[in-house]
Design a protein around this motif. Structure first.
Motif, PDB file in Angstrom:
ATOM      1  N   TYR A 100     -62.107 -15.562  45.257  1.00 49.19           N
ATOM      2  CA  TYR A 100     -62.170 -16.482  46.402  1.00 49.19           C
ATOM      3  C   TYR A 100     -61.530 -15.834  47.627  1.00 49.19           C
ATOM      4  O   TYR A 100     -60.594 -15.034  47.506  1.00 49.19           O
ATOM      5  N   ASP A 101     -62.016 -16.238  48.802  1.00 50.28           N
ATOM      6  CA  ASP A 101     -61.357 -15.814  50.032  1.00 50.28           C
ATOM      7  C   ASP A 101     -60.271 -16.827  50.387  1.00 50.28           C
ATOM      8  O   ASP A 101     -60.015 -17.773  49.627  1.00 50.28           O
ATOM      9  N   GLN A 102     -59.629 -16.659  51.553  1.00 53.45           N
ATOM     10  CA  GLN A 102     -58.513 -17.530  51.918  1.00 53.45           C
ATOM     11  C   GLN A 102     -58.959 -18.958  52.217  1.00 53.45           C
ATOM     12  O   GLN A 102     -58.142 -19.878  52.265  1.00 53.45           O
ATOM     13  N   PHE A 103     -60.274 -19.173  52.384  1.00 53.75           N
ATOM     14  CA  PHE A 103     -60.803 -20.510  52.663  1.00 53.75           C
ATOM     15  C   PHE A 103     -61.302 -21.204  51.393  1.00 53.75           C
ATOM     16  O   PHE A 103     -61.971 -22.221  51.464  1.00 53.75           O
ATOM     17  N   ARG A 104     -61.007 -20.623  50.229  1.00 55.31           N
ATOM     18  CA  ARG A 104     -61.433 -21.129  48.928  1.00 55.31           C
ATOM     19  C   ARG A 104     -62.950 -21.073  48.742  1.00 55.31           C
ATOM     20  O   ARG A 104     -63.524 -21.838  47.984  1.00 55.31           O
ATOM     21  N   THR A 105     -63.580 -20.145  49.452  1.00 54.37           N
ATOM     22  CA  THR A 105     -65.010 -19.908  49.285  1.00 54.37           C
ATOM     23  C   THR A 105     -65.179 -18.799  48.250  1.00 54.37           C
ATOM     24  O   THR A 105     -64.565 -17.736  48.375  1.00 54.37           O
ATOM     25  N   GLN A 106     -66.022 -19.056  47.248  1.00 57.69           N
ATOM     26  CA  GLN A 106     -66.219 -18.043  46.211  1.00 57.69           C
ATOM     27  C   GLN A 106     -66.943 -16.834  46.792  1.00 57.69           C
ATOM     28  O   GLN A 106     -67.910 -16.970  47.540  1.00 57.69           O
ATOM     29  N   VAL A 107     -66.467 -15.654  46.442  1.00 58.09           N
ATOM     30  CA  VAL A 107     -67.060 -14.398  46.897  1.00 58.09           C
ATOM     31  C   VAL A 107     -67.870 -13.829  45.734  1.00 58.09           C
ATOM     32  O   VAL A 107     -67.311 -13.537  44.679  1.00 58.09           O
ATOM     33  N   VAL A 108     -69.174 -13.687  45.929  1.00 61.32           N
ATOM     34  CA  VAL A 108     -70.021 -13.145  44.865  1.00 61.32           C
ATOM     35  C   VAL A 108     -70.570 -11.764  45.224  1.00 61.32           C
ATOM     36  O   VAL A 108     -71.016 -11.026  44.350  1.00 61.32           O
ATOM     37  N   ASP A 109     -70.518 -11.425  46.499  1.00 58.90           N
ATOM     38  CA  ASP A 109     -70.998 -10.122  46.963  1.00 58.90           C
ATOM     39  C   ASP A 109     -69.822  -9.158  47.054  1.00 58.90           C
ATOM     40  O   ASP A 109     -68.902  -9.366  47.859  1.00 58.90           O
ATOM     41  N   PRO A 110     -69.800  -8.101  46.241  1.00 61.93           N
ATOM     42  CA  PRO A 110     -68.677  -7.145  46.301  1.00 61.93           C
ATOM     43  C   PRO A 110     -68.454  -6.557  47.689  1.00 61.93           C
ATOM     44  O   PRO A 110     -67.331  -6.197  48.033  1.00 61.93           O
ATOM     45  N   GLN A 111     -69.520  -6.470  48.502  1.00 59.81           N
ATOM     46  CA  GLN A 111     -69.380  -5.926  49.854  1.00 59.81           C
ATOM     47  C   GLN A 111     -68.571  -6.847  50.761  1.00 59.81           C
ATOM     48  O   GLN A 111     -68.073  -6.422  51.796  1.00 59.81           O
ATOM     49  N   LYS A 112     -68.442  -8.122  50.388  1.00 58.96           N
ATOM     50  CA  LYS A 112     -67.689  -9.088  51.191  1.00 58.96           C
ATOM     51  C   LYS A 112     -66.333  -9.419  50.566  1.00 58.96           C
ATOM     52  O   LYS A 112     -65.667 -10.350  50.975  1.00 58.96           O
ATOM     53  N   ASN A 113     -65.936  -8.643  49.591  1.00 62.87           N
ATOM     54  CA  ASN A 113     -64.673  -8.864  48.899  1.00 62.87           C
ATOM     55  C   ASN A 113     -63.497  -8.602  49.840  1.00 62.87           C
ATOM     56  O   ASN A 113     -63.333  -7.487  50.327  1.00 62.87           O
ATOM     57  N   PRO A 114     -62.640  -9.604  50.097  1.00 65.86           N
ATOM     58  CA  PRO A 114     -61.511  -9.399  51.008  1.00 65.86           C
ATOM     59  C   PRO A 114     -60.284  -8.790  50.330  1.00 65.86           C
ATOM     60  O   PRO A 114     -59.308  -8.456  51.001  1.00 65.86           O
ATOM     61  N   ILE A 115     -60.316  -8.655  49.003  1.00 66.56           N
ATOM     62  CA  ILE A 115     -59.128  -8.229  48.262  1.00 66.56           C
ATOM     63  C   ILE A 115     -59.076  -6.713  48.147  1.00 66.56           C
ATOM     64  O   ILE A 115     -60.054  -6.081  47.733  1.00 66.56           O
ATOM     65  N   TYR A 116     -57.951  -6.142  48.522  1.00 61.08           N
ATOM     66  CA  TYR A 116     -57.765  -4.690  48.491  1.00 61.08           C
ATOM     67  C   TYR A 116     -56.359  -4.382  47.982  1.00 61.08           C
ATOM     68  O   TYR A 116     -55.497  -5.263  47.913  1.00 61.08           O
ATOM     69  N   ARG A 117     -56.134  -3.138  47.618  1.00 60.12           N
ATOM     70  CA  ARG A 117     -54.830  -2.703  47.113  1.00 60.12           C
ATOM     71  C   ARG A 117     -53.752  -2.910  48.183  1.00 60.12           C
ATOM     72  O   ARG A 117     -53.813  -2.321  49.250  1.00 60.12           O
ATOM     73  N   GLY A 118     -52.770  -3.758  47.869  1.00 63.77           N
ATOM     74  CA  GLY A 118     -51.656  -3.992  48.786  1.00 63.77           C
ATOM     75  C   GLY A 118     -51.680  -5.350  49.449  1.00 63.77           C
ATOM     76  O   GLY A 118     -50.670  -5.779  50.004  1.00 63.77           O
ATOM     77  N   CYS A 119     -52.813  -6.065  49.423  1.00 61.91           N
ATOM     78  CA  CYS A 119     -52.847  -7.388  50.029  1.00 61.91           C
ATOM     79  C   CYS A 119     -52.145  -8.393  49.114  1.00 61.91           C
ATOM     80  O   CYS A 119     -51.800  -8.082  47.969  1.00 61.91           O
ATOM     81  N   PHE A 151     -52.295   0.004  50.046  1.00 64.60           N
ATOM     82  CA  PHE A 151     -52.002   1.188  49.246  1.00 64.60           C
ATOM     83  C   PHE A 151     -53.245   2.059  49.346  1.00 64.60           C
ATOM     84  O   PHE A 151     -54.117   2.008  48.505  1.00 64.60           O
ATOM     85  N   GLY A 152     -53.342   2.834  50.382  1.00 63.00           N
ATOM     86  CA  GLY A 152     -54.573   3.584  50.612  1.00 63.00           C
ATOM     87  C   GLY A 152     -55.308   2.963  51.773  1.00 63.00           C
ATOM     88  O   GLY A 152     -54.709   2.480  52.720  1.00 63.00           O
ATOM     89  N   SER A 153     -56.604   2.888  51.691  1.00 63.15           N
ATOM     90  CA  SER A 153     -57.423   2.411  52.796  1.00 63.15           C
ATOM     91  C   SER A 153     -57.812   0.954  52.616  1.00 63.15           C
ATOM     92  O   SER A 153     -58.398   0.577  51.603  1.00 63.15           O
ATOM     93  N   ALA A 154     -57.476   0.120  53.601  1.00 67.66           N
ATOM     94  CA  ALA A 154     -57.866  -1.291  53.588  1.00 67.66           C
ATOM     95  C   ALA A 154     -59.238  -1.443  54.239  1.00 67.66           C
ATOM     96  O   ALA A 154     -59.640  -0.608  55.051  1.00 67.66           O
ATOM     97  N   PRO A 155     -59.967  -2.515  53.916  1.00 62.98           N
ATOM     98  CA  PRO A 155     -61.255  -2.726  54.564  1.00 62.98           C
ATOM     99  C   PRO A 155     -61.074  -3.062  56.037  1.00 62.98           C
ATOM    100  O   PRO A 155     -60.021  -3.542  56.453  1.00 62.98           O
TER     101      PRO A 155
END
Length: 196
Positions: free
Chosen positions: A120-139, A173-177
């Protein structure tokens, strides 16, 4: 496998979020999705995690004495999902002074067969497309986990990652989107030439 203890772990940093595509560990074994959750030593839910680990052992063994021995053996073999971050700080200095919770989904023989957490993103919307994934190493994330004991392959207490929600940005931790605010407004009337 014992009945799992499920709870939401709030406001922790994430490392190695593998959420959409199962991978093997060092090219062998089951394909799995999951993440490493970094829990500060002063996190208010750390006692809850430890209590869930003990409860999982008791639920599995049905006896407090046997559960204590089960946990002692599992910890000695490094088979408990919560570990001392200081022991892993050489690989990632952000682990220093923390506890590290390894949470994985049920594995599969192929990438397609492995279980995946709900994202889910911060708005509680389910993320099904990996290209729109907001989660990254360090968040920072909120994570729904299940703690359970298992002795099919020796004494162990595991955590399953059921779902995960992006909470807020952190030092990557590395490159963020890239984010929208990394760019300038270049719509009609805006100065598109200012982009360097």
């Amino acid at each position: 496998m014992s009945t799992p203890t499920r709870f939401r772990l709030d406001n922790v940093r994430v490392d190695w979020p593998n959420l959409f595509r199962g991978e093997q560990f060092q090219g062998t074994g089951a394909f799995r999705c999951g993440a490493t959750l970094i829990v500060p030593t002063d996190h208010p839910q750390l006692p809850q995690i430890n209590a869930a680990i003990e409860e999982a052992a008791k639920a599995k063994l049905k006896d407090a004495g046997k559960a204590a021995l089960f946990l002692k053996s599992a910890r000695a073999k490094g088979k408990v999902c919560l570990s001392d971050g200081d022991l892993k700080a050489a690989k990632n200095p952000h682990y220093e002074g923390t506890w590290v919770l390894s949470a994985n989904c049920k594995g599969g023989d192929t990438e397609a067969e492995c279980e995946k957490p709900t994202v889910y993103d911060q708005f509680r919307t389910q993320v099904v497309d990996p290209q729109k994934n907001p989660i990254y190493r360090g968040c920072y994330v909120n994570a729904l986990v299940e703690i359970y004991a298992d002795n099919r392959y020796g004494e162990q207490v595991n955590a399953k990652l059921v779902g995960i929600q992006f909470r807020k940005d952190g030092d990557a931790f590395g490159s963020a989107p890239a984010r929208a605010d990394d760019f300038d407004d270049v719509t009609k009337g805006a100065d598109a030439d200012a982009f360097v």
